[in-house]
Scaffold this active site. Structure first.
Site, PDB file in Angstrom:
ATOM      1  N   ASP A   4       0.013   4.955   1.060  1.00  0.00           N
ATOM      2  CA  ASP A   4      -0.146   5.835   2.229  1.00  0.00           C
ATOM      3  C   ASP A   4      -0.040   5.024   3.525  1.00  0.00           C
ATOM      4  O   ASP A   4      -0.834   4.117   3.773  1.00  0.00           O
ATOM      5  CB  ASP A   4      -1.511   6.523   2.197  1.00  0.00           C
ATOM      6  CG  ASP A   4      -1.704   7.354   0.942  1.00  0.00           C
ATOM      7  OD1 ASP A   4      -1.130   8.436   0.851  1.00  0.00           O
ATOM      8  OD2 ASP A   4      -2.446   6.888   0.038  1.00  0.00           O
ATOM      9  N   ASP A  13       0.870  -1.167   0.000  1.00  0.00           N
ATOM     10  CA  ASP A  13       0.000   0.000   0.000  1.00  0.00           C
ATOM     11  C   ASP A  13       0.910   1.222   0.000  1.00  0.00           C
ATOM     12  O   ASP A  13       2.087   1.129   0.393  1.00  0.00           O
ATOM     13  CB  ASP A  13      -0.888  -0.032   1.246  1.00  0.00           C
ATOM     14  CG  ASP A  13      -1.796   1.176   1.339  1.00  0.00           C
ATOM     15  OD1 ASP A  13      -2.378   1.566   0.314  1.00  0.00           O
ATOM     16  OD2 ASP A  13      -1.907   1.744   2.440  1.00  0.00           O
TER      17      ASP A  13
END
Length: 218
Positions: A9, A7
């Site tokens: 963020d 991922d």
């Protein structure tokens, strides 16, 4: 393990400073005092929706929400990578993956038009094997579409692809895709159930721990 997907963020990079800057620009335009980054940090993984709802104490049903969301996205486009940085130790993790011939990439719910420039600004554009945004596939996480697309593009079976994320929907998407999954316990984690209840394969509390995990399984 033949591939590792991250991922963006709160997992690969700390994007909170620039997300907070953007929402505080909006508050300044309205004559409001800035909110501290710690207030909005847990909501960064929810994107514009999370930032606006937390910084302005509103819901998505508010009459001004959609217009403010568009305003946020426009402003954020000019503040993508001012203070955004890789998490400590992450550069070494990526080096370790490449040294072990393990492909790596990014699967995020952030729109691709934002994700790709950030990856480029971080100096990773030519190194990431794939970058999948929240609008790349018909459905974003927690649906498995983007993870399955990434694995297919890399030519790696989902079961041989590790996903690392900092939100419960990351675990849900990985499980639906048939991928093993680690929780980035150093990330934003949201405001829902604690990560111990997400039923991941493990929780890593630093990028250094990801590196150790790779060493043990390479």
């Amino acid at each position: 393990m033949q591939a590792m997907l991250f991922d963006l963020d709160g997992t690969l990079a700390d994007t909170a400073p620039d997300m907070a800057r953007t929402v505080n620009l909006m508050r300044s335009k309205r004559g409001l005092a800035p909110v501290p980054i710690d207030l909005v940090r847990p909501h960064v993984s929810k994107g514009a929706r999370g930032m606006i709802c937390s910084a302005f104490e509103m819901t998505t049903e508010h009459a001004d929400f959609q217009a403010m969301r568009e305003e946020f996205l426009e402003l954020y486009g000019g503040n993508l990578c001012v203070d955004t940085r890789l998490f400590p130790g992450m550069a070494e993790v990526l080096d370790k993956l490449e040294a072990n011939d393990i492909a790596w990439g990014v699967v995020t719910n952030k729109f691709e038009r934002f994700a790709r420039p950030i990856i480029d600004e971080l100096g990773l554009g030519s190194r990431a094997a794939i970058v999948v945004g929240g609008d790349t596939c018909p459905r974003a996480k927690p649906y498995p579409d983007s993870l399955l697309f990434a694995a297919s593009s890399l030519g790696v079976m989902p079961a041989r692809t590790m996903y690392v994320g900092d939100d419960e929907r990351d675990v849900q998407a990985a499980r639906a895709a048939g991928m093993p999954v680690l929780v980035a316990g150093y990330g934003y984690l949201g405001d829902g159930p604690p990560p111990e209840e997400w039923k991941a394969d493990g929780i890593v509390n630093s990028a250094i721990e990801i590196g150790k995990w790779i060493e043990e399984r390479s």
